[in-house]
Design a protein around this motif. Structure first.
Motif, PDB file in Angstrom:
ATOM      1  N   PHE A  62      39.838 -14.011   5.875  1.00 25.21           N
ATOM      2  CA  PHE A  62      40.084 -15.147   4.991  1.00 25.21           C
ATOM      3  C   PHE A  62      38.958 -16.164   5.119  1.00 25.21           C
ATOM      4  O   PHE A  62      38.236 -16.212   6.113  1.00 25.21           O
ATOM      5  CB  PHE A  62      41.425 -15.802   5.312  1.00 25.21           C
ATOM      6  N   VAL A  63      38.826 -16.965   4.076  1.00 23.46           N
ATOM      7  CA  VAL A  63      37.823 -18.024   4.032  1.00 23.46           C
ATOM      8  C   VAL A  63      38.362 -19.258   4.737  1.00 23.46           C
ATOM      9  O   VAL A  63      39.525 -19.633   4.556  1.00 23.46           O
ATOM     10  CB  VAL A  63      37.460 -18.362   2.572  1.00 23.46           C
ATOM     11  N   THR A  64      37.512 -19.901   5.543  1.00 23.95           N
ATOM     12  CA  THR A  64      37.921 -21.123   6.241  1.00 23.95           C
ATOM     13  C   THR A  64      37.280 -22.369   5.644  1.00 23.95           C
ATOM     14  O   THR A  64      37.868 -23.448   5.701  1.00 23.95           O
ATOM     15  CB  THR A  64      37.561 -21.028   7.735  1.00 23.95           C
ATOM     16  N   SER A  65      36.078 -22.269   5.098  1.00 25.10           N
ATOM     17  CA  SER A  65      35.408 -23.391   4.436  1.00 25.10           C
ATOM     18  C   SER A  65      34.651 -22.849   3.233  1.00 25.10           C
ATOM     19  O   SER A  65      34.054 -21.773   3.320  1.00 25.10           O
ATOM     20  CB  SER A  65      34.416 -24.091   5.378  1.00 25.10           C
ATOM     21  N   ILE A 101      21.516 -25.842  -3.497  1.00 23.21           N
ATOM     22  CA  ILE A 101      20.940 -24.490  -3.570  1.00 23.21           C
ATOM     23  C   ILE A 101      21.481 -23.700  -4.753  1.00 23.21           C
ATOM     24  O   ILE A 101      21.060 -22.572  -4.990  1.00 23.21           O
ATOM     25  CB  ILE A 101      21.163 -23.710  -2.264  1.00 23.21           C
ATOM     26  N   LYS A 102      22.427 -24.301  -5.469  1.00 22.09           N
ATOM     27  CA  LYS A 102      23.006 -23.683  -6.672  1.00 22.09           C
ATOM     28  C   LYS A 102      23.625 -22.322  -6.363  1.00 22.09           C
ATOM     29  O   LYS A 102      23.422 -21.346  -7.072  1.00 22.09           O
ATOM     30  CB  LYS A 102      21.925 -23.534  -7.764  1.00 22.09           C
ATOM     31  N   HIS A 103      24.403 -22.287  -5.265  1.00 30.33           N
ATOM     32  CA  HIS A 103      25.105 -21.062  -4.887  1.00 30.33           C
ATOM     33  C   HIS A 103      26.548 -21.399  -4.528  1.00 30.33           C
ATOM     34  O   HIS A 103      26.859 -22.520  -4.093  1.00 30.33           O
ATOM     35  CB  HIS A 103      24.430 -20.393  -3.686  1.00 30.33           C
ATOM     36  N   ASN A 104      27.418 -20.417  -4.691  1.00 28.77           N
ATOM     37  CA  ASN A 104      28.809 -20.506  -4.287  1.00 28.77           C
ATOM     38  C   ASN A 104      28.878 -19.962  -2.861  1.00 28.77           C
ATOM     39  O   ASN A 104      28.662 -18.767  -2.640  1.00 28.77           O
ATOM     40  CB  ASN A 104      29.679 -19.689  -5.239  1.00 28.77           C
ATOM     41  N   ILE A 105      29.167 -20.804  -1.878  1.00 31.86           N
ATOM     42  CA  ILE A 105      29.030 -20.415  -0.482  1.00 31.86           C
ATOM     43  C   ILE A 105      30.355 -20.597   0.261  1.00 31.86           C
ATOM     44  O   ILE A 105      31.225 -21.361  -0.157  1.00 31.86           O
ATOM     45  CB  ILE A 105      27.925 -21.218   0.218  1.00 31.86           C
ATOM     46  N   ALA A 106      30.470 -19.907   1.391  1.00 31.86           N
ATOM     47  CA  ALA A 106      31.692 -20.018   2.182  1.00 31.86           C
ATOM     48  C   ALA A 106      31.444 -19.529   3.600  1.00 31.86           C
ATOM     49  O   ALA A 106      30.507 -18.775   3.871  1.00 31.86           O
ATOM     50  CB  ALA A 106      32.827 -19.215   1.541  1.00 31.86           C
ATOM     51  N   ILE A 107      32.302 -19.983   4.482  1.00 35.70           N
ATOM     52  CA  ILE A 107      32.380 -19.495   5.853  1.00 35.70           C
ATOM     53  C   ILE A 107      33.747 -18.869   6.013  1.00 35.70           C
ATOM     54  O   ILE A 107      34.745 -19.394   5.512  1.00 35.70           O
ATOM     55  CB  ILE A 107      32.199 -20.646   6.864  1.00 35.70           C
ATOM     56  N   GLY A 108      33.813 -17.726   6.671  1.00 35.10           N
ATOM     57  CA  GLY A 108      35.087 -17.046   6.826  1.00 35.10           C
ATOM     58  C   GLY A 108      35.165 -16.268   8.119  1.00 35.10           C
ATOM     59  O   GLY A 108      34.221 -16.236   8.921  1.00 35.10           O
ATOM     60  N   GLU A 114      39.202 -26.529  10.962  1.00 37.51           N
ATOM     61  CA  GLU A 114      38.960 -25.915   9.658  1.00 37.51           C
ATOM     62  C   GLU A 114      38.498 -24.469   9.826  1.00 37.51           C
ATOM     63  O   GLU A 114      39.075 -23.565   9.245  1.00 37.51           O
ATOM     64  CB  GLU A 114      37.926 -26.719   8.857  1.00 37.51           C
ATOM     65  N   ASP A 115      37.445 -24.259  10.613  1.00 33.42           N
ATOM     66  CA  ASP A 115      36.922 -22.911  10.826  1.00 33.42           C
ATOM     67  C   ASP A 115      37.490 -22.256  12.082  1.00 33.42           C
ATOM     68  O   ASP A 115      37.372 -21.052  12.262  1.00 33.42           O
ATOM     69  CB  ASP A 115      35.394 -22.947  10.913  1.00 33.42           C
ATOM     70  N   ASN A 160      38.072 -21.728  -1.711  1.00 29.88           N
ATOM     71  CA  ASN A 160      38.887 -22.380  -0.683  1.00 29.88           C
ATOM     72  C   ASN A 160      40.163 -21.591  -0.386  1.00 29.88           C
ATOM     73  O   ASN A 160      40.903 -21.221  -1.303  1.00 29.88           O
ATOM     74  CB  ASN A 160      39.259 -23.799  -1.146  1.00 29.88           C
ATOM     75  N   HIS A 161      40.406 -21.330   0.900  1.00 29.02           N
ATOM     76  CA  HIS A 161      41.636 -20.676   1.370  1.00 29.02           C
ATOM     77  C   HIS A 161      41.834 -19.285   0.773  1.00 29.02           C
ATOM     78  O   HIS A 161      42.977 -18.814   0.637  1.00 29.02           O
ATOM     79  CB  HIS A 161      42.860 -21.544   1.069  1.00 29.02           C
ATOM     80  N   SER A 162      40.755 -18.623   0.423  1.00 33.92           N
ATOM     81  CA  SER A 162      40.861 -17.315  -0.222  1.00 33.92           C
ATOM     82  C   SER A 162      40.931 -16.191   0.807  1.00 33.92           C
ATOM     83  O   SER A 162      40.409 -16.310   1.922  1.00 33.92           O
ATOM     84  CB  SER A 162      39.651 -17.068  -1.135  1.00 33.92           C
TER      85      SER A 162
END
Length: 231
Positions: free
Chosen positions: A161-164, A171-178, A81-82, A144-146
């Motif tokens: 690009f975003v991987t996850s 935590i009420k946040h929009n989070i990502a790993i990229g 995934e990442d 996702n996939h952005s």
């Protein structure tokens, strides 16, 4: 010593109905957690015993979707995934080194020869191509996939690009790993995320602002306490 004295990343062995049960205080959620290892012939009876012992504490089973959300909140990486493991990478430029995944602390170039040492030494000397980033994104639409963009000379430039990605309910946040191309990706950098989302069978698009952060999104202190409390 009892299981209550097991420290973070430690492991102990116990007997369970004549079979060795190994317990490690690891887990893949970023919260207080344990992993249990025993012979598969005892798995079902152990599962029943575990849930019987935990019924007064509200023990529940969780699925892989919940596990994936929890590991993203902790900033943990997932293979396939990442990043792709080396044996699965067939095209140049698709692989990621430990330096590019934020895992430089696992590389000891003072050790004798090992597979990849020369390539890693060269990368450390000349610099990496990619950088892993953790993103705090505005709004509540998972990315996702952005694609990830940076502003340069007043224009948006695609840099990675975003991987996850996930909306975190805890935590009420929009989070990502990229992953982004260097020199982009420094902590505090402001970026843009191209998000597509579906509502009422129609697709919409938004460019959301994001900031690179350097710490896990969710890292409760109690996961390190020994003995742990009852949560």
């Amino acid at each position: 010593d009892g299981i209550e004295n097991l420290k973070l990343f430690g492991l102990m062995n116990f007997d369970f109905q004549g079979t060795n049960l190994m317990i490690s205080r690891t887990g893949y959620t970023g919260d207080l957690g344990y992993e249990l290892w025993l012979d598969t012939s005892k798995a079902e009876v152990f599962w029943d015993a575990l849930f019987e012992a935990g019924k007064d504490h509200g023990i529940m089973a969780m699925g892989t979707a919940a596990l994936d959300l929890a590991r993203i909140e902790a900033g943990y990486l997932a293979a396939y995934e990442d990043f792709l493991p080396a044996p699965a990478t067939v095209r140049a430029g698709r692989s990621r080194s430990p330096f590019e995944l934020g895992l430089s602390w696992l590389v000891d170039l003072n050790k004798p020869n090992f597979n990849g040492r020369r390539a890693l030494a060269k990368e450390k000397r000349l610099g990496s191509t990619w950088r892993l980033v953790k993103l705090d994104i505005e709004g509540n639409k998972p990315a996702n996939h952005s694609y990830i963009y940076a502003k340069k000379y007043g224009k948006l430039k695609q840099i990675g690009f975003v991987t996850s990605a996930a909306w975190s309910p805890i935590i009420k946040h929009n989070i990502a790993i990229g992953t982004v191309r260097r020199p982009y990706g420094k902590v505090g950098d402001k970026l843009w995320i191209d998000i597509y989302y579906q509502r009422e069978m129609h697709w919409s698009r938004m460019m959301a602002k994001a900031e690179i952060v350097d710490k896990p999104f969710w890292d409760p202190e109690w996961r390190r306490v020994t003995p742990p409390g009852i949560y």
